[in-house]
Design an enzyme around this catalytic site. Structure first.
Site, mmCIF file in Angstrom:
data_model
loop_
_atom_site.group_PDB
_atom_site.id
_atom_site.type_symbol
_atom_site.label_atom_id
_atom_site.label_comp_id
_atom_site.label_asym_id
_atom_site.label_seq_id
_atom_site.Cartn_x
_atom_site.Cartn_y
_atom_site.Cartn_z
ATOM 1 N N GLN A 221 -0.904 33.455 -1.044
ATOM 2 C CA GLN A 221 -0.882 33.879 0.351
ATOM 3 C C GLN A 221 -0.569 32.721 1.287
ATOM 4 O OE1 GLN A 221 -4.750 36.539 -0.732
ATOM 5 N NE2 GLN A 221 -4.468 36.248 1.450
ATOM 6 N N ARG A 368 -10.814 40.107 2.217
ATOM 7 C CA ARG A 368 -10.365 40.867 3.389
ATOM 8 C C ARG A 368 -11.267 40.629 4.592
ATOM 9 N NH1 ARG A 368 -7.144 46.575 3.089
ATOM 10 N NH2 ARG A 368 -6.352 46.426 5.188
ATOM 11 N N CYS A 369 -11.592 39.357 4.834
ATOM 12 C CA CYS A 369 -12.326 39.018 6.051
ATOM 13 C C CYS A 369 -12.123 37.552 6.335
ATOM 14 C CB CYS A 369 -13.820 39.278 5.902
ATOM 15 S SG CYS A 369 -14.699 37.974 5.048
ATOM 16 N N GLU A 738 -8.474 43.176 8.928
ATOM 17 C CA GLU A 738 -9.745 43.104 8.222
ATOM 18 C C GLU A 738 -10.900 43.777 8.943
ATOM 19 O OE1 GLU A 738 -9.421 38.935 8.183
ATOM 20 O OE2 GLU A 738 -8.596 38.858 6.171
#
Lengths: 792, 175
Positions: A221, A368-369, A738
């Site tokens: 990523q 996802r945060c 998120e």
């Protein structure tokens, strides 16, 4: 005439996605789809035990398998000073075990062969002799005086503790508790969860001895960060390293860290002088790559009788596994945990944190945060729920008393963050109306008469996104800005590159929409590229919902630079001074005479064919955007559930989500992000269960045991929007990827807790599997989910 | 279609026994010498270089590798390639022609039924099998038919819409 922005696919258009054209044809290009001439295949042998000293490794039988080209052990890595690598949190992590294995699944050896089947065969022929040591599977075992020292490789390490950390105002918080009428307390465990993108991790390393260039195709990523890390770890010059992140089959934070497999494949390619592909299997992904969460949260809240919150104390005990490898801004040992309670007007707060090593895979990646905000917001909303109950106040009313009001912005939170904008009360009202809150209590009573337990849960939160400004946020010293480069060709078409990296968010579609909005070039005329460090400008990558807040802003800013140059060209073409030029979408015209104008495409052609004297030709530029602050979207999530008391099974009857993520670039994509995020919230709340037994075995090492929700279990979601533009972002956006995963879990859990309220149960740890809910109903006691689970 | 002999690259190691199989893949008959233990998913991806079929879990858990075997959806990661001998295999690459997308493909794009795209080929093949036996499914029937396929991005709501969109389009084309 100005263009119709929606028709050219500008801001606000639910433009269908450009990337879909290849994905629906099966023509995506993920790392495992790439085949290079002469490519070899690598398989990793992992430790079957959680904590053991390695007595010997015998690889002789593996070498004899026909087709085997290389066998690598910790000694091979150590001889090149690659057995250990730095983590993103200033710790070290074993690339391949030399002295001890410290978690089940740790890399012990690797085989490189002509074919993946041969590599697997040969791995099974490697004999490793282990001397087992007692495994530690939670922070409480880690602090016992008899606990073995997990990190005996570190000279300064005398216990299993990693850090103590604190933030906030202790004295003011103590005073708040002295003045309190009621003190509410809560303890819970936010369990480990695994992001499990559907594509596992992998790489193809291709070292060319003739040129000295190393190309690595990699599931990452953050390709530029990887390039810097490879330069440091492998001691290769940075210009000779090219990282390419092709299509990614999801990331969710799992593809931020540098994994040993990447490093081993690089060394294997250098040693064999052939391209080496490594594709992780699913069990390898589940047991060895970055987990999220695993934090024990304790807190208390000082309350006045009228419902006003006076102060909050929090203490967190986090389990980081064998290496402190959290991917988070350097200054903050437990990420942005102190973003908890940012939506509420609370005068005083104090947070203390301690981190511990255990014999588990290194965790602490953001699933996802942004940097522990999921834990922060979950605890916040569970604490708010408990406090309202302790006061005997209505859940919605208690929140309304304490939420930051619209006229209080900019608002400084008790932990020191500055929030900038929002309509928190309005969002909550929209959600309450949509779910039918006013009649719920009656509904609940009627259901009880039928033997069913109904519950309604509320979660309201604002979370910090963007992970910039660079004054406060850096990762291993690299400042957290982002970048965009735009080249407008002479026919008025363009290519845009950014330092972010899409993994399904749709950057190829939405970035073009921002350019269309700023320049009036139709979105279909703009191609977007990301992920190749040889061509993309330097950026920090995509995680923490930071693409739109940071890279998206850079896209707007570079477009404005292009427009500024085009304006000069327009003045030249129209033979007026620049001050007399006006802009409307897609064209410049002479003030007072709208008929006399030139389009942006005219200016592009002139940039290559007819520039004014003294001007550089061409129409391209770049922008590095350092955000002045974090962005703070707000969300109100309301969930209604029904529990069958005979089985503990709970069903979601209705879920309402009201998101205020500021201005929406592409509403279709925003809604897709919210629905996906809510599904991961539901997954964590209901079934994603990955834990450890007393021996340190990972329970949940495949998709038969680690349940992910399918179309059958996943509830429907009703979405609403409120828009409060971000005042400091060039296009008013706040980020959204998120929010739902961060704020969602508490809505589900609060709903189930609300249904169980009559039993006196205060907490059941996630995931709320039917057996846990049933146990709570039967015993009236809280249910803890902390490891170890009992072995068979 | 004439039969075609080809070697699966890379060749099996010396001494590894091989078996000859004939499999029709997306309408084209292929004759191949393969290791008996070769998985159908690996034959499709590495041998035939049809990389639209993805691998997500290796254990039949996720459905990313779903293909149609004689018209029925199977998870090709747990089917041996030799089991496909004499049968028809259909992959995502067989869905559309150069000019024309399949309505299921159009539906996924129109209804935003994909994000990262990794589960999409398997989802679409499972959907195709459903719509061939049930041209007018309810939402629940779609959800049940796709319940062997995991998506980590979308939350399924738009995938279900995409399949219903395609069903309607296919009924129109039929009718």
């Amino acid at each position: 005439m100005a263009l119709d922005e929606l028709k050219i696919g500008g801001m606000g258009a639910s433009r269908r996605r450009v990337e879909d054209n290849r994905f629906i044809r099966g023509k995506g290009r993920y790392v495992d789809d790439i085949v290079l001439p002469g490519m070899l295949h690598m398989e990793i042998l992992r430790s079957p035990v959680a904590h053991a000293r390695i007595k010997s490794i015998d690889t002789s039988a593996a070498w004899e398998v026909p087709g085997v080209r290389l066998v690598i052990t910790g000694d091979t890595m150590a001889s090149r000073n690659l057995a250990w690598m730095p983590t993103l949190s200033y710790d070290t992590q074993a690339v391949m075990a030399t002295d001890k294995v410290r978690f089940q699944g740790q890399e012990v050896a690797a085989v490189i062969a002509d074919d993946p089947y041969i590599a697997k065969d040969a791995c099974s022929k490697i004999v490793v002799e282990y001397e087992q040591l007692p495994p530690i599977v939670n922070p409480f075992q880690a602090q016992s005086p008899d606990a073995p020292l997990i990190r005996d490789d570190k000279e300064t390490q005398t216990s299993n503790k990693i850090f103590d950390w604190e933030i906030g105002d202790k004295a003011a918080t103590d005073r708040a508790f002295e003045e309190a009428d009621v003190v509410s307390k809560l303890e819970l465990h936010y369990p480990r969860s695994h992001p499990s993108p559907l594509e596992t991790c992998g790489s193809i390393a291709d070292y060319d001895r003739a040129t000295g260039k190393l190309t690595v195709y990699m599931t990452t990523q953050a390709p530029h960060i990887i390039r810097a890390a490879v330069a440091m770890v492998a001691e290769l010059p940075e210009q000779m390293i090219r990282i390419v992140s092709p299509d990614l089959g999801g990331g969710f934070g799992n593809k931020v860290p540098v994994y040993p497999g990447y490093v081993i494949s690089i060394l294997a390619s250098i040693l064999t002088e052939r391209p080496v592909k490594w594709i992780e299997d699913r069990s390898g992904n589940l047991i060895s790559t970055g987990f999220g969460r695993d934090v024990y949260l304790q807190g208390e809240m000082a309350l006045r009788k009228d419902g006003k919150i006076l102060g909050v104390r929090m203490h967190t005990i986090s389990d980081h596994g064998a290496f402190y490898a959290d991917a988070q801004p350097t200054k903050f040992k437990i990420g942005l945990m102190h973003s908890a309670f940012a939506a509420y007007d609370i005068p005083a707060a104090h947070l203390t944190s301690e981190g511990w090593y255990t014999n588990k895979a290194p965790g602490g990646v953001a699933y996802r945060c942004s940097f522990r905000v999921t834990e922060a917001m979950f605890f916040q909303e569970r604490m708010i729920h408990a406090a309202a109950n302790d006061l005997g106040m209505d859940q919605a009313e208690f929140r309304k008393v304490n939420l930051v009001k619209d006229d209080m912005f900019p608002y400084r939170t008790a932990f020191g963050f500055l929030t900038d904008s929002g309509q928190y009360g309005k969002c909550l009202d929209v959600a309450l109306e949509a779910i039918g809150y006013s009649t719920f209590k009656q509904e609940q009573e009627e259901a009880r008469k039928r033997g069913k337990l109904l519950g309604l849960g509320i979660s309201t939160m604002t979370e910090p996104l963007g992970a910039g400004n660079s004054r406060e946020y850096d990762i291993i010293g690299i400042k957290m800005f982002d970048s965009a480069e735009l080249r407008v060709h002479m026919t008025g078409k363009a290519i845009l590159r950014t330092g972010a990296k899409t993994q399904g968010q749709g950057h190829e579609t939405t970035w073009a929409q921002i350019v269309a909005h700023e320049l009036g070039i139709p979105a279909d005329d703009i191609v977007v590229e990301e992920g190749d460090t040889d061509t993309a400008p330097f950026g920090m990558g995509t995680y923490a919902s930071r693409s739109t807040p940071v890279a998206g802003a850079a896209v707007a800013m570079v477009s404005r630079k292009i427009r500024a140059k085009a304006r000069k060209i327009a003045a030249h073409l129209l033979e007026v001074s620049e001050e007399d030029i006006e802009w409307e979408l897609g064209r410049f015209y002479v003030r007072g005479n709208n008929e006399r104008g030139v389009t942006i495409q005219d200016c592009a052609l002139a940039a290559y064919s007819n520039v004014p004297d003294g001007m550089e030709p061409g129409l391209e530029n770049n922008a590095y955007y350092d955000p002045p602050n974090l962005t703070w979207p707000f969300a109100a999530y309301l969930c209604k559930v029904e529990i069958d008391p005979q089985t503990g099974v709970w069903d979601v009857l209705n879920f309402v989500a009201v998101d205020d993520c500021g201005v929406r670039i592409n509403p279709m994509i925003v809604e897709g992000q919210i629905m996906g995020g809510l599904t991961e919230a539901y997954a964590m709340a209901s079934m994603q269960y990955i834990t450890f037994d007393e021996e340190g075995n990972c329970i949940g090492s495949n998709f038969m045991d680690y349940l992910l929700p399918t179309s059958w279990e996943t509830p429907g979601f009703e979405l609403h929007e409120v828009v409060t533009p971000c005042p400091h972002h060039p296009i008013g956006a706040k980020g959204v990827g998120e929010c739902a995963t961060v704020g969602g879990p508490a809505a589900f859990v609060n709903a189930v807790m609300n249904a169980l309220e009559h039993t006196g149960v205060r907490n059941v740890d996630m995931p709320l599997m039917p057996n846990r809910v049933y146990e709570a109903l039967q015993t009236g006691q809280d249910v803890s989910g902390a490891p170890p689970v009992k072995g068979e | 279609m004439t039969s075609l002999y080809e070697e699966i690259p890379p060749a099996p190691a010396p001494g590894v026994p091989t078996t000859r199989v004939t499999i029709t893949v997306n309408g084209e008959k292929r004759t191949l010498d393969i290791e008996p233990r070769l998985l159908l998913s690996h034959l499709i991806r590495q041998g035939l270089q049809l990389t639209g079929t993805h691998m997500g879990c290796d254990t039949t858990g996720c459905g990313a590798c779903t293909v149609l075997l004689n018209g029925r959806p199977v998870k090709s990661c747990t089917v041996l390639a030799v089991q496909a001998n004499g049968r028809d295999v259909e992959t995502v690459e067989g869905l559309s022609s150069a000019q024309q997308l399949h309505p299921i493909q159009e539906g996924f794009k129109q209804e935003h039924g994909l994000q990262c795209g990794y589960c999409t080929p398997g989802m679409m093949m499972a959907a195709k099998a459903l719509l061939e036996r049930n041209p007018n499914p309810t939402e629940d029937e779609v959800r049940w038919a796709l319940s062997g396929n995991i998506c980590r991005c979308t939350g399924y709501q738009n995938i279900v819409k995409a399949v219903l969109w395609a069903a309607e389009k296919m009924r129109e084309q039929e009718g």
